[in-house]
Design a protein around this motif. Structure first.
Motif, PDB file in Angstrom:
ATOM      1  N   ASP A 150      11.322  17.268 -31.466  1.00  0.00           N
ATOM      2  CA  ASP A 150      11.145  15.838 -31.262  1.00  0.00           C
ATOM      3  C   ASP A 150      11.537  15.056 -32.503  1.00  0.00           C
ATOM      4  N   SER A 151      11.403  13.738 -32.447  1.00  0.00           N
ATOM      5  CA  SER A 151      11.858  12.890 -33.550  1.00  0.00           C
ATOM      6  C   SER A 151      10.988  13.026 -34.791  1.00  0.00           C
ATOM      7  N   GLN A 152       9.816  13.632 -34.655  1.00  0.00           N
ATOM      8  CA  GLN A 152       8.951  13.894 -35.809  1.00  0.00           C
ATOM      9  C   GLN A 152       9.281  15.226 -36.477  1.00  0.00           C
ATOM     10  N   GLY A 153      10.249  15.956 -35.931  1.00  0.00           N
ATOM     11  CA  GLY A 153      10.631  17.251 -36.482  1.00  0.00           C
ATOM     12  C   GLY A 153       9.812  18.398 -35.944  1.00  0.00           C
ATOM     13  N   ARG A 154       8.927  18.148 -34.990  1.00  0.00           N
ATOM     14  CA  ARG A 154       8.082  19.192 -34.423  1.00  0.00           C
ATOM     15  C   ARG A 154       8.863  19.990 -33.373  1.00  0.00           C
ATOM     16  N   ILE A 155       8.467  21.246 -33.163  1.00  0.00           N
ATOM     17  CA  ILE A 155       9.100  22.120 -32.185  1.00  0.00           C
ATOM     18  C   ILE A 155       8.155  22.273 -31.010  1.00  0.00           C
ATOM     19  N   LEU A 156       8.615  21.894 -29.815  1.00  0.00           N
ATOM     20  CA  LEU A 156       7.795  21.956 -28.611  1.00  0.00           C
ATOM     21  C   LEU A 156       8.272  23.096 -27.721  1.00  0.00           C
ATOM     22  N   LEU A 157       7.329  23.924 -27.314  1.00  0.00           N
ATOM     23  CA  LEU A 157       7.597  25.055 -26.425  1.00  0.00           C
ATOM     24  C   LEU A 157       6.977  24.781 -25.066  1.00  0.00           C
ATOM     25  N   LEU A 197       3.080  23.979 -26.194  1.00  0.00           N
ATOM     26  CA  LEU A 197       2.602  24.284 -27.548  1.00  0.00           C
ATOM     27  C   LEU A 197       3.489  23.534 -28.529  1.00  0.00           C
ATOM     28  N   VAL A 198       2.860  22.848 -29.462  1.00  0.00           N
ATOM     29  CA  VAL A 198       3.584  22.035 -30.435  1.00  0.00           C
ATOM     30  C   VAL A 198       3.414  22.658 -31.814  1.00  0.00           C
ATOM     31  N   GLY A 258       5.999  27.351 -38.047  1.00  0.00           N
ATOM     32  CA  GLY A 258       5.325  28.154 -37.033  1.00  0.00           C
ATOM     33  C   GLY A 258       3.846  27.866 -36.901  1.00  0.00           C
ATOM     34  N   LYS A 259       3.349  26.861 -37.588  1.00  0.00           N
ATOM     35  CA  LYS A 259       1.939  26.483 -37.482  1.00  0.00           C
ATOM     36  C   LYS A 259       1.736  25.657 -36.221  1.00  0.00           C
ATOM     37  N   LEU A 260       0.693  26.009 -35.445  1.00  0.00           N
ATOM     38  CA  LEU A 260       0.389  25.251 -34.245  1.00  0.00           C
ATOM     39  C   LEU A 260      -0.249  23.917 -34.622  1.00  0.00           C
TER      40      LEU A 260
END
Length: 344
Positions: A66-73, A83-84, A89-91
């Motif tokens: 996403d635009s915040q740099g987070r990885i969404l699964l 899971l964000v 790799g930190k949840l």
């Protein structure tokens, strides 16, 4: 082949892949380098591992940043469909309990805000949500198209968003139509559909907007059973086929000048879990296969591709982050969490 038939076939798969002479089974992945030419990666199989009693995954289907740099699964486990993670790799958070057939995950940025489109196989719907899961639109089966008599004939697998906000839904496990809607969800047209002509689709599993030619954006759709991608105009006109012999390609992902795709399995190993990741350049020429054969060509067509290193089991999607690293989600692979591949 529909999803139920494919699942049944994989349940009876043999272990012949381990006996293939060309297949390498590494003792450790810690120093394993995957890929070819300019796209090579070091794999981290421990990235994103969580306590399965608290954050179980069933099938890890798709991932976006996403635009915040987070990885969404996106997973089809209803204890936590999304899971964000941060990039280490930190949840960070989890949400979603109402998507039993969660399959496709697409990010759309509208007026400075992130939205998600979830394609749900079991619900026969596409659901648009805010980035934290609030539902803002639901698209049911497109009865206006005339191609569907009832909802369960429609099994959407992926969404792409056009430059003007139009919504394109690929019915990859149903009747193989791509349905185009306006930004507001109004039906415009359908194209593709099951058949044997070049414009038709066999297992339209994924779809994306191809912006590599900035003056002429197009759509790329998976034709997985044909071992190919197909190109269409934004109005649904068939333009070309991109052959990828041996590769059961999932969703195409555009990042910069390259197209990335998880290959669920390679034809060389039949139904055995034998996938890899393929990367195509701006001219749609294969330049790297991660855990796969070295790209070679006979004329303008790639030679048949196959897995060479057994590190993936049915890879289903890739996500490329803002640092050029890759994340790989895997289907039917023992409930494993995603892997991270660090670009070198």
């Amino acid at each position: 082949m529909d999803r139920r038939a494919f699942v049944q076939k994989t349940l009876t798969a043999s272990t012949a892949i381990a006996a293939m002479p060309s297949l390498l089974v590494p003792n450790s992945t810690e120093e394993l380098i995957l890929g070819h030419n300019s796209h090579r990666y070091r794999i981290d199989t421990k990235w994103g591992k969580l306590d399965p009693s608290r954050y179980p995954v069933k099938d890890c289907h798709e991932m976006v940043q996403d635009s915040q740099g987070r990885i969404l699964l996106l997973t089809n486990h209803t204890k936590n469909n999304v899971l964000v993670y941060d990039k280490s790799g930190k949840l960070l958070e989890s949400w979603g309990t109402e998507y039993p057939g969660a399959h496709g995950l697409t990010l759309s940025r509208e007026n400075g805000e992130d939205f998600l489109f979830i394609s749900d196989n079991d619900r026969h719907q596409v659901i648009k949500t805010t980035i934290d899961g609030k539902v803002v639109m639901t698209l049911d089966h497109p009865k206006e198209s005339g191609h569907y008599e009832k909802a369960d004939q429609y099994i959407p697998t992926e969404v792409a968003i056009g430059p003007n906000g139009d919504i394109y839904v690929a019915d990859g496990y149903g009747a193989q139509w791509v349905t185009q809607y306006s930004h507001a969800g109004e039906f415009i047209r359908s194209f593709g559909g099951r058949g044997n002509q070049p414009e038709n689709l066999q297992n339209a599993h994924g779809i994306c907007l191809d912006t590599r030619d900035k003056n002429n954006p197009t759509l790329i759709v998976s034709a997985r059973e044909e071992n190919a991608f197909k190109k269409y105009s934004l109005s649904g006109e068939y333009l070309a086929t991109i052959p990828l012999p041996g590769a059961y390609v999932c969703r195409p992902v555009i990042h910069g000048d390259y197209l990335y795709a998880a290959v669920l399995k390679s034809r060389a190993y039949g139904d055995d879990p034998s996938g890899f990741v393929t990367i195509l350049d701006k001219e749609n020429k294969v330049v790297s296969n991660l855990a796969g054969s070295t790209p070679t060509y006979s004329g303008t067509t790639p030679n048949e591709m196959y897995q060479t290193i057994k590190v993936f089991i049915y890879p289903h999607d890739v996500c490329i982050d803002d640092e050029e690293n890759m994340y790989v989600a895997q289907w039917n692979s023992g409930h494993v969490y995603p892997y991270k591949l660090n670009r070198i």
